[in-house]
Design a protein around this motif. Structure first.
Motif, PDB file in Angstrom:
ATOM      1  N   ASP A 119       0.850  -1.196   0.000  1.00  0.00           N
ATOM      2  CA  ASP A 119       0.000   0.000   0.000  1.00  0.00           C
ATOM      3  C   ASP A 119       0.881   1.239   0.000  1.00  0.00           C
ATOM      4  O   ASP A 119       2.089   1.170   0.254  1.00  0.00           O
ATOM      5  CB  ASP A 119      -0.942   0.014   1.209  1.00  0.00           C
ATOM      6  CG  ASP A 119      -0.221   0.210   2.529  1.00  0.00           C
ATOM      7  OD1 ASP A 119       0.153   1.358   2.825  1.00  0.00           O
ATOM      8  OD2 ASP A 119      -0.025  -0.780   3.269  1.00  0.00           O
ATOM      9  N   ASP A 120       0.237   2.396  -0.296  1.00  0.00           N
ATOM     10  CA  ASP A 120       0.988   3.658  -0.383  1.00  0.00           C
ATOM     11  C   ASP A 120       0.774   4.551   0.831  1.00  0.00           C
ATOM     12  O   ASP A 120       1.099   5.748   0.781  1.00  0.00           O
ATOM     13  CB  ASP A 120       0.623   4.410  -1.667  1.00  0.00           C
ATOM     14  CG  ASP A 120      -0.802   4.950  -1.645  1.00  0.00           C
ATOM     15  OD1 ASP A 120      -1.575   4.580  -0.731  1.00  0.00           O
ATOM     16  OD2 ASP A 120      -1.146   5.747  -2.543  1.00  0.00           O
ATOM     17  N   ALA A 121       0.196   4.019   1.913  1.00  0.00           N
ATOM     18  CA  ALA A 121      -0.021   4.741   3.175  1.00  0.00           C
ATOM     19  C   ALA A 121      -1.067   5.845   3.076  1.00  0.00           C
ATOM     20  O   ALA A 121      -1.275   6.576   4.036  1.00  0.00           O
ATOM     21  CB  ALA A 121       1.297   5.325   3.716  1.00  0.00           C
ATOM     22  N   SER A 122      -1.749   5.957   1.942  1.00  0.00           N
ATOM     23  CA  SER A 122      -2.779   6.988   1.795  1.00  0.00           C
ATOM     24  C   SER A 122      -4.100   6.487   2.365  1.00  0.00           C
ATOM     25  O   SER A 122      -4.291   5.291   2.609  1.00  0.00           O
ATOM     26  CB  SER A 122      -2.972   7.364   0.323  1.00  0.00           C
ATOM     27  OG  SER A 122      -3.610   6.313  -0.392  1.00  0.00           O
ATOM     28  N   GLU A 123      -5.022   7.419   2.571  1.00  0.00           N
ATOM     29  CA  GLU A 123      -6.346   7.064   3.074  1.00  0.00           C
ATOM     30  C   GLU A 123      -6.989   6.017   2.157  1.00  0.00           C
ATOM     31  O   GLU A 123      -7.603   5.053   2.632  1.00  0.00           O
ATOM     32  CB  GLU A 123      -7.214   8.328   3.135  1.00  0.00           C
ATOM     33  CG  GLU A 123      -8.495   8.160   3.919  1.00  0.00           C
ATOM     34  CD  GLU A 123      -8.277   8.191   5.422  1.00  0.00           C
ATOM     35  OE1 GLU A 123      -9.182   7.728   6.141  1.00  0.00           O
ATOM     36  OE2 GLU A 123      -7.208   8.645   5.874  1.00  0.00           O
ATOM     37  N   TYR A 124      -6.854   6.213   0.877  1.00  0.00           N
ATOM     38  CA  TYR A 124      -7.410   5.284  -0.107  1.00  0.00           C
ATOM     39  C   TYR A 124      -6.607   3.997  -0.200  1.00  0.00           C
ATOM     40  O   TYR A 124      -7.130   2.888  -0.044  1.00  0.00           O
ATOM     41  CB  TYR A 124      -7.477   5.967  -1.472  1.00  0.00           C
ATOM     42  CG  TYR A 124      -7.498   5.041  -2.659  1.00  0.00           C
ATOM     43  CD1 TYR A 124      -8.638   4.307  -2.971  1.00  0.00           C
ATOM     44  CD2 TYR A 124      -6.367   4.893  -3.467  1.00  0.00           C
ATOM     45  CE1 TYR A 124      -8.657   3.437  -4.065  1.00  0.00           C
ATOM     46  CE2 TYR A 124      -6.379   4.038  -4.561  1.00  0.00           C
ATOM     47  CZ  TYR A 124      -7.523   3.317  -4.853  1.00  0.00           C
ATOM     48  OH  TYR A 124      -7.535   2.468  -5.930  1.00  0.00           O
ATOM     49  N   GLY A 125      -5.306   4.121  -0.471  1.00  0.00           N
ATOM     50  CA  GLY A 125      -4.497   2.958  -0.774  1.00  0.00           C
ATOM     51  C   GLY A 125      -4.357   1.985   0.376  1.00  0.00           C
ATOM     52  O   GLY A 125      -4.506   0.766   0.198  1.00  0.00           O
ATOM     53  N   LYS A 126      -4.089   2.492   1.576  1.00  0.00           N
ATOM     54  CA  LYS A 126      -3.939   1.603   2.727  1.00  0.00           C
ATOM     55  C   LYS A 126      -5.282   0.974   3.101  1.00  0.00           C
ATOM     56  O   LYS A 126      -5.348  -0.220   3.434  1.00  0.00           O
ATOM     57  CB  LYS A 126      -3.369   2.345   3.931  1.00  0.00           C
ATOM     58  CG  LYS A 126      -3.098   1.419   5.112  1.00  0.00           C
ATOM     59  CD  LYS A 126      -2.501   2.158   6.303  1.00  0.00           C
ATOM     60  CE  LYS A 126      -2.090   1.161   7.388  1.00  0.00           C
ATOM     61  NZ  LYS A 126      -3.180   0.266   7.813  1.00  0.00           N
ATOM     62  N   GLY A 127      -6.361   1.792   3.035  1.00  0.00           N
ATOM     63  CA  GLY A 127      -7.669   1.252   3.373  1.00  0.00           C
ATOM     64  C   GLY A 127      -8.053   0.089   2.476  1.00  0.00           C
ATOM     65  O   GLY A 127      -8.548  -0.945   2.946  1.00  0.00           O
TER      66      GLY A 127
END
Length: 384
Positions: A188-196
């Motif tokens: 994941d990229d640690a973003s709200e979208y990507g990690k979720g």
């Protein structure tokens, strides 16, 4: 993709978008937005809808795809209401959540803005939507998919597509059942979208996951991640994130000799991924709660005539989101009454039946798989 608007929209799509709004919300006395007796009230003239999302910056393509759909819907509406046109106010977030609150305030302060298409990304939605809710300014996102956005009790939040609680399991199912992967790796990229999204995929893949990693947005060197993937023996990699990181990641994986299948989601369904990854993108699987272009042939034809290309990621959802707001304006709704209009909306759009549950989630959800073949993103069918 970056084209400016030049051509008029075919009447077939105009009829599709506006023909039935007189019965929306269950009121047979509400005038139809496009009908002969349905001229907007004086209060509904000189109004705007907003487009909130990245229009410049590394993720601009996704915002531009949505904006094209919004502008197509505006063409349709304004052709039917030449004496009472609606304008578009653009709020270019560059996909940066830190810019979102100030942009939300700008939209709120412009009293002519009666509804927002967006915010387009989950991180900026989390930052801006509390302000929109407090101001009573309705938002319909055509693309922000983090499930938690619907759990905040925001009365003004609506989502015109499925969230990651649907997309994540669908991606995991595809990895298990179609790819027959026995050693998936999740990044994941640690973003709200990507990690979720990646966390949902991790949960659904369970003990089969042979490794995990987190990278950062704007990262370009993925040497450490490549080493983790290749040493794990992974036969598939799922990446939750966006195209600016996905392209160099898959190039570096291929350069290291990794032969597995790269699986990504809607944040990578972007021409820039193909342009920047080149041959390394071949075979990539992309999941998306967005419908293929050919699902709505009339819309596809109108879009292609205007932009000289097929509708792209979330163009149709942008069109549908804007149409809901425009139909409300045509029925005389204002900022104060638009929330109830959207809440009770139930009409067929170009992507799906446009209806929302009590949390603002789309009542009609589908997830599709796409594949990169011969340098193009092609539909691989719905993931059932």
């Amino acid at each position: 993709m970056r084209s400016h608007l030049k051509l008029a929209m075919p009447l077939a799509v105009a009829a599709l978008a506006l023909g039935a709004c007189g019965t929306t919300g269950g009121s047979s006395s509400t005038p139809a937005a496009g009908g002969s007796g349905g001229a907007s009230s004086a209060a509904a003239c000189d109004l705007k809808i907003g487009m909130f999302g990245a229009l410049t910056g590394p993720n601009a393509n996704l915002g531009i795809y949505i904006q094209n759909g919004v502008n197509l819907a505006l063409d349709d509406y304004n052709a039917k209401h030449p004496d009472c046109k609606v304008a578009l106010a653009n709020y270019d977030s560059q996909g940066d959540p830190t810019q979102a609150p100030a942009l939300a305030k700008n939209a709120i302060d412009d009293k002519k803005v009666v509804g927002i298409v967006g915010p387009a990304f989950s991180g900026e939605s989390k930052a801006a939507d509390p302000l929109f809710n407090e101001a009573g300014l309705v938002t319909i996102t055509p693309s922000a998919t983090n499930p938690a956005l619907a759990d905040n009790g925001w009365k003004t939040f609506f989502r015109a597509l499925g969230n990651d609680s649907t997309q994540g399991p669908a991606a995991a199912k595809y990895i298990k059942d179609t790819l027959k992967s026995s050693k998936p790796f999740v990044i994941d990229d640690a973003s709200e979208y990507g990690k979720g999204l990646a966390d949902i995929v991790r949960q659904d893949l369970g003990s089969a996951v042979v490794g995990n990693d987190t990278i950062q947005q704007k990262q370009t060197d993925f040497g450490a991640t490549v080493t983790k993937v290749t040493s794990s023996g992974a036969d598939a990699v799922f990446f939750g994130g966006y195209s600016p990181e996905a392209a160099p990641m898959i190039k570096q994986l291929r350069d290291a000799g990794w032969k597995g299948t790269f699986v990504v989601a809607d944040g990578v369904k972007d021409q820039s991924y193909l342009d920047n990854a080149g041959d390394a993108a071949e075979g990539t699987i992309i999941t998306c709660p967005c419908v293929p272009a050919d699902v709505a042939p009339e819309f596809q034809a109108a879009y292609k005539k205007k932009f000289n290309e097929d509708p792209n990621t979330y163009s149709g959802e942008g069109y549908d989101s804007a149409t809901i707001l425009l139909n409300g304006i045509g029925a005389g709704k204002t900022r104060e009454t638009m929330v109830d209009w959207v809440k009770s909306y139930d009409e067929k759009g170009v992507t799906k039946q446009l209806k929302f549950d009590d949390k603002g989630e789309s009542a009609d959800v589908k997830v599709f798989a796409y594949k990169v073949e011969s340098g193009k993103i092609v539909s691989a069918g719905e993931i059932k």
